[in-house]
Design a protein around this motif. Structure first.
Motif, short mmCIF file in Angstrom:
data_model
loop_
_atom_site.label_atom_id
_atom_site.label_comp_id
_atom_site.label_asym_id
_atom_site.label_seq_id
_atom_site.Cartn_x
_atom_site.Cartn_y
_atom_site.Cartn_z
N UNK A 132 1.06 7.96 -12.84
CA UNK A 132 1.92 6.84 -13.23
C UNK A 132 2.90 7.27 -14.33
N UNK A 133 2.41 8.08 -15.26
CA UNK A 133 3.28 8.53 -16.36
C UNK A 133 4.38 9.46 -15.84
N UNK A 160 0.84 -1.20 0.00
CA UNK A 160 0.00 0.00 0.00
C UNK A 160 0.88 1.26 0.00
N UNK A 161 1.98 1.21 0.74
CA UNK A 161 2.90 2.36 0.76
C UNK A 161 3.50 2.58 -0.63
N UNK A 171 5.41 -1.62 -8.69
CA UNK A 171 4.12 -2.15 -8.24
C UNK A 171 3.04 -1.08 -8.46
N UNK A 172 1.96 -1.48 -9.10
CA UNK A 172 0.89 -0.54 -9.43
C UNK A 172 0.76 -0.33 -10.92
N UNK A 173 1.51 -1.10 -11.70
CA UNK A 173 1.49 -0.90 -13.15
C UNK A 173 0.10 -1.13 -13.75
N UNK A 233 3.70 5.74 -5.70
CA UNK A 233 3.59 5.77 -7.16
C UNK A 233 2.39 6.57 -7.66
N UNK A 234 1.41 6.77 -6.78
CA UNK A 234 0.21 7.55 -7.15
C UNK A 234 -0.04 8.62 -6.09
#
Lengths: 279, 257
Positions: B115-116, B47-48, B87-89, B53-54
């Motif tokens: 993400x970008x 989650x972290x 992670x999160x892709x 990443x977002x």
């Protein structure tokens, strides 16, 4: 670029890039997390190469998964080798653990069962890694919160045997020894006493969180008194060793970590004096 | 028990939240030592990583809603990445399939922008083409000259004008924001040197930029512009090239893969 690792180091964190670039800091060497720099470009690699000009470095990985039942990830090993060729670290380390199986990654440093079968599993894998890297792999003991029914020996007996079978070297994490000793109720000094002195290349110190029944290796606090005591014991037993402080959360200003490094210097010096007197 | 079976059982217990996987000393008494610490650490660490990443989506949703979204994603998408940085892709695809998870459809575009930006941050480096590089080309070299887009460049086709919201929350977590409006457009994200840049673009400009990246050479690109309905392709090409070079959107050479 100097590659001699002596004295007292810190983990390089992005929060301190500016400090390290602005002026020479009272830090003898730096440890970098390999995975943070296994990227194609941008600021991480730019700052790494710039700071490398002024400090000797070692590389420390978290996802080799040397103990996984999956095959070793050869792409990862090649990336690691490329990074090592680029920054010329004095050594490359990772953990005595597994991080996942069946192509998944739990992103944790999971303990292995300490038994003969695991030793047999690790021996060719460590050789494979050492072949790709072209150097001895330095292996770190992890902190743990469980003991397997499948264990056949203590962690320190397992590590001694691993060194003997593979020629790997050791990164002795004194905080992890302390954390596991409390969690599993063993004498931390027994662990230190069993370490083959000639194989130990580096020492880690860190802070942890005390949750009562368990101590958790969080790297988010200053080092506690009990770990300083165990570090002094370690230096008395093993002598002078490159020592660094890991801090991964609640990261303070750099000068606070340098102050903590001064404590490590004085604890080590006092322990070396005692060692000399006792000799 | 062989190592593979032990690890399979350990991993399934972590993924499934089973506190007693029948592996550890003490389980006979219903105590698996500190195994629950591994269960908690797995979820909180992933989650972290999603929050890192977002970061702007996290600010837009708030802790509770983001945590619910992260929990659902972690259950459905265990990590296959060597580095947690990736992670999160699939989070944007995950949101696209279940848009109700983020409350407002515009937040899908906000997540795509997050993400970008993260991808541009550590994408491959390349020196940017400068105007003197173009001035140095002889007239007879132009038709065959191949242009390359910056390796960090991403061209997103967005449905919502989320850029003001993204900027406001990126600058200040507590910013007062307005609801984004529907507006089909493109978003360019790239890194000319060390810092990431972004700007909105008309769909036509984005198409021309994509065409430049795909064209074998300048002549082919001009032909593509003409085919797309550009009445004065040479003039349009010159104008676009100048702007893109000044912004650092074009690379001096192809980046080896």
């Amino acid at each position: 670029m100097s590659s001699t690792i002596e004295g007292f180091g810190l983990g390089l964190r992005s929060e301190h890039y500016g400090d390290f670039r602005a002026t020479r800091q009272r830090v003898d060497w730096l440890e970098v997390i390999s995975e943070n720099y296994l990227v194609d470009g941008g600021k991480p690699l730019h700052f790494l190469e710039s700071i490398r000009q002024d400090y000797p470095m070692v590389m420390h990985g978290v996802s080799l998964s040397i103990g996984s039942s999956d095959a070793l990830d050869t792409d990862y090993l090649r990336q690691l080798r490329r990074l090592a060729d680029r920054i010329e670290p004095a050594w490359v380390s990772d953990h005595l653990c597994w991080t996942g199986t069946r192509s998944l990654n739990l992103h944790d440093l999971l303990p292995l069962p300490y038994n003969v079968a695991t030793l047999q599993h690790l021996t060719p894998r460590i050789a494979q890694v050492q072949d790709v890297l072209g150097r001895a792999l330095v292996i770190e003991n992890v902190s743990s919160y469980v003991r397997y029914r499948a264990d056949e020996m203590s962690e320190w007996e397992f590590i001694r045997e691993l060194v003997s079978r593979t020629g790997c070297e050791l990164l002795l994490d004194v905080n992890n020894v302390y954390v596991s000793s409390v969690n599993h109720g063993f004498d931390a000094q027994d662990f230190i006493d069993a370490m083959p002195a000639s194989a130990v290349r580096q020492i880690h110190l860190a802070g942890h969180e005390d949750h009562g029944q368990y101590i958790i290796d969080t790297h988010d606090h200053p080092i506690c008194e009990a770990v300083w005591d165990l570090y002094a014991y370690t230096v008395r037993r093993l002598g002078r060793l490159p020592t660094m402080i890991e801090r991964d959360d609640n990261i303070p200003p750099l000068h606070e970590l340098i102050d903590e490094l001064d404590v490590a210097r004085s604890v080590a010096q006092a322990a070396l004096n005692e060692r000399k007197r006792a000799a | 028990m062989v190592l593979a079976e032990l690890q399979r059982r350990f991993q399934e217990a972590v993924l499934g939240g089973n506190p007693l996987p029948d592996l550890f000393a003490g389980e006979e008494e219903g105590l698996a030592g500190g195994f629950d610490l591994y269960l908690q650490a797995y979820r909180s660490r992933l989650a972290a990583a999603l929050r890192d990443n977002f970061p702007v989506l996290h600010r837009a949703l708030g802790d509770d809603a983001f945590s619910t979204l992260a929990g659902a994603y972690i259950r459905e998408h265990p990590s296959r990445f060597r580095s947690i940085r990736w992670f999160g892709d699939s989070l944007t695809d995950f949101i696209a399939r279940f848009p109700e998870r983020v409350g407002h459809p515009a937040l899908l575009d906000l997540a795509r922008m997050d993400w970008a930006m993260r991808a541009a941050f550590d994408a491959a480096d390349s020196a940017a083409t400068k105007l003197p590089d173009l001035a140095a080309l002889h007239a007879d070299e132009w038709p065959e000259h191949r242009f390359h887009l910056m390796p960090s460049l991403q061209i997103l086709d967005l449905t919502w004008a989320v850029e003001p919201l993204w900027k406001a929350l990126n600058d200040d977590a507590e910013a007062r924001t307005e609801e984004p409006q529907i507006q089909e457009h493109a978003l360019l994200i790239w890194r000319p040197a060390l810092d990431c840049c972004w700007r909105s673009a008309e769909a036509g400009e984005a198409a021309a930029l994509r065409a430049l990246g795909e064209s074998e050479n300048f002549a082919h690109w001009c032909a593509a512009l003409a085919k797309a309905g550009e009445p004065e392709p040479a003039m349009a090409a010159a104008t676009l090239l100048r702007r893109w070079v000044e912004e650092g959107l074009l690379a001096k050479s192809a980046v080896p893969v």
